[in-house]
Design a protein around this motif. Structure first.
Motif, short mmCIF file in Angstrom:
data_model
loop_
_atom_site.label_atom_id
_atom_site.label_comp_id
_atom_site.label_asym_id
_atom_site.label_seq_id
_atom_site.Cartn_x
_atom_site.Cartn_y
_atom_site.Cartn_z
N HIS A 228 0.83 -1.21 0.00
CA HIS A 228 0.00 0.00 0.00
C HIS A 228 0.87 1.26 0.00
CE1 HIS A 228 -3.36 2.61 0.82
NE2 HIS A 228 -2.87 2.98 1.99
N ARG A 230 0.88 5.73 -0.29
CA ARG A 230 0.22 7.03 -0.33
C ARG A 230 1.27 8.13 -0.38
NH1 ARG A 230 -5.35 8.10 0.63
NH2 ARG A 230 -4.58 10.10 -0.15
N ASN A 270 -6.38 5.52 5.84
CA ASN A 270 -5.49 4.72 4.99
C ASN A 270 -4.16 5.40 4.71
OD1 ASN A 270 -5.30 5.67 1.90
ND2 ASN A 270 -7.22 6.37 2.78
N MET A 271 -4.05 6.70 5.03
CA MET A 271 -2.76 7.38 4.82
C MET A 271 -1.76 7.04 5.92
SD MET A 271 -4.01 11.11 3.48
CE MET A 271 -2.38 11.63 2.92
N THR A 288 -0.93 7.57 -6.59
CA THR A 288 -1.07 6.12 -6.57
C THR A 288 -2.52 5.73 -6.79
OG1 THR A 288 -1.47 6.02 -4.19
CG2 THR A 288 0.83 5.99 -4.92
N GLU A 291 -5.13 6.83 -4.45
CA GLU A 291 -5.32 8.29 -4.47
C GLU A 291 -6.22 8.76 -5.59
OE1 GLU A 291 -0.98 9.16 -2.42
OE2 GLU A 291 -1.25 9.60 -4.55
N TYR A 295 -10.08 6.28 -2.63
CA TYR A 295 -10.28 7.38 -1.69
C TYR A 295 -10.49 8.72 -2.37
CZ TYR A 295 -8.81 3.62 1.29
OH TYR A 295 -8.73 2.39 1.92
N TRP A 309 -7.77 14.91 2.50
CA TRP A 309 -7.00 14.34 3.61
C TRP A 309 -7.70 14.45 4.96
CZ3 TRP A 309 -2.53 17.69 1.46
CH2 TRP A 309 -1.91 17.03 0.39
#
Lengths: 437, 170
Positions: A228, A230, A270-271, A288, A291, A295, A309
């Motif tokens: 994963h 970010r 998730n960040m 990504t 991104e 989300y 964010w």
């Protein structure tokens, strides 16, 4: 009520009508305790949900009629367990693919503001990796003066920081935009949790490696299957980001990123990359896949928002809430949680008439920035139908909006970042249900 | 010893109280070039990080049939009850929604196939891009895919991406 229950209710398991404040714990297992305590003692079996499922995190012991009449068993060993009578648990979302799942915090069954680590919500998209901390490494490279590798032993030697912070999944409440969907607060709001986190300030490590000119972003990467990633803005990284190795006083749990996770207070969950192994310092963001898809909210007009964010100010009443029942008219302490990704909660108001009139709730100290804040409100229920709501304001002056106001701007395509006001309807019998009002 | 420790920590802090790099010279190791090369495999939206290599639509179709079809379906529009989802057509699909084509290479290399991420070769991933983007109607079927062609792609939905305007509701 039961005739009209949403389909998803069957998945969760229905609570029986519950007595107040027994209604704080809408859990069939606890109900079974009240009805069948004697049977428990005799057989050692526990009459939990969906048959005889053992209580997780507990060991079973015989229950004596008189606990003073003989010594009880030993304490349970080197790592303490909870009581066999406590059955509050996470609810795992029933997705078809193993390794891609999430579980929801039972907000109505927790007290105060700290979420027990074992009840913290979690989402994983490539399973939960098993990582030996002795072999784990963190690589920081890119636009830095000294690219370095840090072992966990290295990280433990840096000055540590500790703070309380909520983590909320961007998708918390996502199924509630268009219509009331989930029957109770665990489903509507259970993708937020609150912990005390300990680790190293990310700014400390970035000073250790030395930032070069043009170091505007970090790409954070996990060591899970799928790795994963970010993009993190450097301002956040230097402000209050933490490389966390501990949660609520012990090492973070495997599903929370053991042995090391990023923690970005106030930002969508998730960040805060779990199982963190690499930080690539760059001049530009990466865009990504998460991104630009998962989300990134696509609105009714076809535009898609990226880099959403901060989790905006939000609150929810956890008692009384969906599937509970108020047994008789009378005085109750309404309670719930409020939080904001932009700072401190400065006020919570409660309405019992669907938002026509509001009264200020009590905020329970401590009120911490970017952390769950407990509120309480003494309320006398007159036995007539009512709609309970809560509305949070944060220190930026932002006031939690209605779901209608959100939908007016965003439409119902958006599945994330729903911080709208939750409505709980109470009928004349005291049954509490999830409604839009 | 306690006094010495306190002295050392004091010397290690700048005026803000935060630790500064120079005062922790022994913590962490210089990153070996081999480790950076092995781990620094991400591909940015603008194509930075794309490796050499090339693949054709037909090569990609074979890779797809072996590694992708079970979750994404014969028509690339997903499989009922499986989370892989559609790759082309309506929704947040790679061909109709994603703003930058190099992101496809980045994601497939790190995360696909689901049960064996990281197992495809660079040429196989370029071939998959040629196949999937051709099936989605945004790339010529007879044109091989490589770093240059993937970077040059103009994705149809790119202009619909906007930065976060919140707070958007008062």
């Amino acid at each position: 009520m039961k005739d009209e229950k949403p389909e998803v209710l069957d998945v969760i398991g229905t609570a029986e009508d519950c007595d107040c404040k027994e209604g704080m714990f809408p859990d069939p297992g606890r109900r079974a305790l009240l009805l069948g305590g004697a049977a428990l003692a005799g057989t050692g079996l526990f009459a939990g949900r969906a048959g005889a499922e053992a209580t997780q995190g507990a060991s079973q012991h015989a229950v004596l009629d008189d606990p003073t009449s003989q010594p009880g068993p030993a304490s349970g060993g080197g790592y303490g367990l909870r009581s066999q009578f406590e059955t509050v648990s996470r609810w795992e979302f029933p997705l078809p693919q193993p390794g891609v799942s999430g579980s929801f915090t039972p907000l109505a069954g927790t007290h105060g503001t700290i979420t027990p680590s074992g009840l913290h919500y979690e989402v994983h998209r490539g399973g939960v990796p098993t990582i030996d901390p002795a072999r784990h490494k963190l690589l920081i490279h890119g636009k830095v003066k000294r690219a370095k590798v840090f072992t966990m032993a290295d990280l433990y030697r840096f000055p540590s920081v500790t703070r309380t912070a909520f983590l909320e999944c961007a998708g918390n409440g996502g199924m509630e935009y268009a219509r009331p969907s989930m029957p109770h607060v665990q489903g509507t709001h259970g993708l937020t949790s609150n912990s005390e986190w300990t680790g190293v300030a990310l700014s400390t490590l970035l000073r250790e490696v030395g930032l070069e000119d043009g170091a505007n972003w970090l790409l954070g990467e996990g060591s899970d299957a799928g790795m994963h990633t970010r993009s993190i803005p450097i301002d956040k990284a230097m402000d209050d980001a933490i490389l966390a190795y501990a949660q609520n006083g012990e090492a973070i749990r495997p599903e929370q990123g053991y042995p090391l996770r990023l923690l970005l207070p106030g930002f969508e969950g998730n960040m805060s990359i779990k199982w963190l192994r690499r930080l690539d310092v760059t001049d530009k963001p990466s865009f990504t896949r998460p991104e630009v898809t998962t989300y990134a909210d696509t609105l009714a007009d076809g535009t898609t928002r990226y880099f959403t964010w901060e989790m905006e100010a939000k609150s929810v009443i956890t008692f009384p809430s969906g599937t509970m029942k108020l047994p008789i008219p009378g005085t109750y302490e309404v309670t719930g949680l409020a939080w904001s990704g932009r700072g401190k909660i400065t006020g919570v108001e409660v309405s019992a008439d669907g938002g026509k009139t509001w009264a200020r709730a009590n905020l329970v100290a401590p009120v911490l920035s970017m952390a769950h804040t407990r509120f309480t409100f003494g309320w006398r229920w007159d036995g007539k139908p009512a709609i309970l709501q809560s509305r949070a304001t944060d220190e930026t002056g932002y006031v939690q909006p209605t779901i209608t106001a959100l939908v007016d701007v965003r439409g119902v395509n958006s599945k994330d970042h729903n911080n709208g006001i939750q409505s709980w309807a109470i009928d004349a019998e005291g049954n509490v249900t999830n409604v839009h009002a | 010893m306690a006094a010495l420790g306190a002295l050392a920590l004091t010397a290690c802090s700048d005026e803000s109280g935060a630790a500064t790099g120079e005062q922790f010279p022994e913590l962490g190791s210089p990153a070996p070039h081999e480790l950076i090369a092995a781990w620094d495999t991400d591909v940015r939206y603008d194509g930075a990080g794309l490796p050499p290599g090339e693949g054709t639509r037909d090569q990609g179709a074979l890779v797809y049939a072996e590694h992708c079809v079970a979750c994404h379906g014969e028509t690339l529009r997903g499989v009922e009850g499986v989370q892989g989802g559609p790759l082309i057509g309506a929704g947040q699909t790679v061909t109709q929604h994603w703003p930058y084509a190099p992101t496809f290479f980045d994601y497939v290399r790190r995360a696909m196939p689901f049960n064996a991420p990281g197992s495809l070769s660079d040429d196989e991933i370029y071939g998959l891009a040629a196949y999937i983007f051709a099936e989605g109607g945004i790339y010529p079927a007879d044109r091989p895919m490589n770093a240059a062609t993937l970077t040059a792609m103009e994705m149809p939905n790119r202009d619909n991406f906007v930065p976060d305007p919140r707070p958007d509701v008062k």
